[in-house]
Motif scaffolding. Structure first.
Motif, mmCIF file in Angstrom:
data_model
loop_
_atom_site.group_PDB
_atom_site.id
_atom_site.type_symbol
_atom_site.label_atom_id
_atom_site.label_comp_id
_atom_site.label_asym_id
_atom_site.label_seq_id
_atom_site.Cartn_x
_atom_site.Cartn_y
_atom_site.Cartn_z
ATOM 1 N N ARG A 97 51.180 -10.740 53.279
ATOM 2 C CA ARG A 97 50.415 -11.708 52.329
ATOM 3 C C ARG A 97 50.869 -11.178 50.902
ATOM 4 O O ARG A 97 50.330 -9.944 50.612
ATOM 5 N N THR A 98 50.819 -12.051 49.911
ATOM 6 C CA THR A 98 50.780 -11.511 48.479
ATOM 7 C C THR A 98 49.884 -12.579 47.786
ATOM 8 O O THR A 98 49.941 -13.785 48.309
ATOM 9 N N PHE A 99 49.724 -12.323 46.581
ATOM 10 C CA PHE A 99 48.825 -12.868 45.638
ATOM 11 C C PHE A 99 49.671 -12.798 44.340
ATOM 12 O O PHE A 99 50.228 -11.784 44.019
ATOM 13 N N PRO A 100 49.587 -13.859 43.267
ATOM 14 C CA PRO A 100 50.169 -13.746 42.049
ATOM 15 C C PRO A 100 49.458 -12.415 41.424
ATOM 16 O O PRO A 100 48.110 -12.284 41.545
ATOM 17 N N TYR A 101 50.534 -11.615 40.695
ATOM 18 C CA TYR A 101 49.835 -10.671 39.944
ATOM 19 C C TYR A 101 48.718 -10.973 38.914
ATOM 20 O O TYR A 101 48.951 -11.797 38.273
ATOM 21 N N GLU A 102 47.767 -10.222 38.957
ATOM 22 C CA GLU A 102 46.708 -10.293 37.896
ATOM 23 C C GLU A 102 46.321 -9.197 37.261
ATOM 24 O O GLU A 102 46.164 -7.987 38.028
ATOM 25 N N THR A 103 46.155 -9.097 36.084
ATOM 26 C CA THR A 103 45.855 -7.859 35.193
ATOM 27 C C THR A 103 44.234 -7.536 35.504
ATOM 28 O O THR A 103 43.533 -8.555 35.217
ATOM 29 N N TRP A 104 43.805 -6.464 35.858
ATOM 30 C CA TRP A 104 42.778 -6.078 36.236
ATOM 31 C C TRP A 104 41.947 -5.219 35.174
ATOM 32 O O TRP A 104 42.946 -4.540 34.415
ATOM 33 N N PRO A 105 40.669 -5.199 34.592
ATOM 34 C CA PRO A 105 40.164 -4.412 33.696
ATOM 35 C C PRO A 105 40.453 -2.987 33.919
ATOM 36 O O PRO A 105 40.432 -2.659 35.158
ATOM 37 N N LEU A 106 40.599 -2.014 33.102
ATOM 38 C CA LEU A 106 41.080 -0.707 33.464
ATOM 39 C C LEU A 106 39.825 -0.014 33.588
ATOM 40 O O LEU A 106 38.574 -0.183 32.795
ATOM 41 N N SER A 107 39.554 0.702 34.741
ATOM 42 C CA SER A 107 38.256 1.513 34.856
ATOM 43 C C SER A 107 38.741 2.550 35.808
ATOM 44 O O SER A 107 39.525 2.725 36.400
ATOM 45 N N ARG A 108 37.943 3.610 35.794
ATOM 46 C CA ARG A 108 38.241 4.702 36.788
ATOM 47 C C ARG A 108 37.712 4.544 38.333
ATOM 48 O O ARG A 108 36.967 4.028 38.659
ATOM 49 N N ILE A 109 38.861 5.044 39.007
ATOM 50 C CA ILE A 109 38.818 4.747 40.446
ATOM 51 C C ILE A 109 38.654 6.054 41.104
ATOM 52 O O ILE A 109 39.359 7.035 40.816
ATOM 53 N N HIS A 110 37.605 6.192 41.876
ATOM 54 C CA HIS A 110 37.587 7.572 42.521
ATOM 55 C C HIS A 110 37.793 7.416 44.242
ATOM 56 O O HIS A 110 37.145 6.340 44.833
ATOM 57 N N GLN A 111 38.753 8.098 44.702
ATOM 58 C CA GLN A 111 39.119 7.883 45.954
ATOM 59 C C GLN A 111 38.754 9.356 46.716
ATOM 60 O O GLN A 111 38.893 10.345 46.273
ATOM 61 N N PHE A 112 37.848 8.961 47.779
ATOM 62 C CA PHE A 112 37.530 9.900 48.578
ATOM 63 C C PHE A 112 38.518 10.119 50.091
ATOM 64 O O PHE A 112 38.955 8.829 50.454
ATOM 65 N N ASP A 113 38.829 11.132 50.429
ATOM 66 C CA ASP A 113 39.773 11.201 51.557
ATOM 67 C C ASP A 113 38.979 12.268 52.537
ATOM 68 O O ASP A 113 39.340 13.579 52.427
ATOM 69 N N LEU A 114 38.114 11.774 53.412
ATOM 70 C CA LEU A 114 37.799 12.759 54.533
ATOM 71 C C LEU A 114 38.751 13.621 55.321
ATOM 72 O O LEU A 114 38.310 14.826 55.518
ATOM 73 N N SER A 115 39.890 13.072 55.460
ATOM 74 C CA SER A 115 40.861 13.759 56.093
ATOM 75 C C SER A 115 41.276 15.076 55.562
ATOM 76 O O SER A 115 41.955 15.933 56.217
ATOM 77 N N ARG A 116 41.217 15.075 54.306
ATOM 78 C CA ARG A 116 41.589 16.253 53.107
ATOM 79 C C ARG A 116 40.349 16.838 52.561
ATOM 80 O O ARG A 116 40.496 17.731 51.879
ATOM 81 N N GLY A 117 39.104 16.689 53.249
ATOM 82 C CA GLY A 117 37.863 17.418 52.658
ATOM 83 C C GLY A 117 37.380 16.823 51.486
ATOM 84 O O GLY A 117 36.573 17.543 50.816
ATOM 85 N N THR A 125 35.233 14.888 49.363
ATOM 86 C CA THR A 125 34.030 14.011 49.751
ATOM 87 C C THR A 125 33.228 13.624 48.699
ATOM 88 O O THR A 125 31.943 13.088 48.803
ATOM 89 N N GLY A 126 33.452 14.029 47.471
ATOM 90 C CA GLY A 126 32.790 13.773 46.348
ATOM 91 C C GLY A 126 33.693 13.859 44.789
ATOM 92 O O GLY A 126 34.643 14.118 45.206
ATOM 93 N N PHE A 127 32.920 13.621 43.924
ATOM 94 C CA PHE A 127 33.630 13.586 42.495
ATOM 95 C C PHE A 127 33.980 15.022 42.174
ATOM 96 O O PHE A 127 32.993 15.647 42.235
ATOM 97 N N GLY A 128 34.989 15.269 41.528
ATOM 98 C CA GLY A 128 35.496 16.591 41.204
ATOM 99 C C GLY A 128 34.883 16.660 39.710
ATOM 100 O O GLY A 128 34.424 15.716 39.162
ATOM 101 N N ALA A 129 35.191 18.120 39.296
ATOM 102 C CA ALA A 129 34.442 18.263 38.096
ATOM 103 C C ALA A 129 35.510 17.744 36.968
ATOM 104 O O ALA A 129 36.592 17.664 37.138
ATOM 105 N N GLY A 130 34.920 17.328 35.694
ATOM 106 C CA GLY A 130 35.786 16.895 34.668
ATOM 107 C C GLY A 130 35.835 15.256 34.750
ATOM 108 O O GLY A 130 36.530 14.826 34.506
#
Length: 80
Positions: free
Chosen positions: A53-73, A75-80
């Motif tokens: 499934r796909t949807f027409p491309y929409e521009t989203w407002p720019l914002s910071r995305i924080h991705q956590f990955d428990l498989s790599r340890g 678990t929280g926000f990094g410094a900076g």
């Protein structure tokens, strides 16, 4: 293998985690295999009948995305 499907615009990223654990270099492969695998696994809400499934491309407002990955340890926000 890890597949990331970006439904907003229909972009796909496939990574071979065995040879590229940091997910830096996407693998090129046929999309039809992705759809068929999801069909076999019964994950049909991701399909539009013949493919992913796909949807027409929409521009989203720019914002910071924080991705956590428990498989790599990660678990929280990094410094900076």
């Amino acid at each position: 293998m890890k597949l990331t499907w970006l439904a907003n615009g229909g972009h796909r990223l496939l990574f071979d985690l065995a040879s590229d654990p940091d997910e830096l270099d996407p693998v090129q492969e046929e999309r039809s295999k992705d759809a068929e695998q999801l069909r076999v696994e019964g994950v049909t809400e991701c399909l539009d009948g013949v493919g992913l499934r796909t949807f027409p491309y929409e521009t989203w407002p720019l914002s910071r995305i924080h991705q956590f990955d428990l498989s790599r340890g990660v678990t929280g926000f990094g410094a900076g």
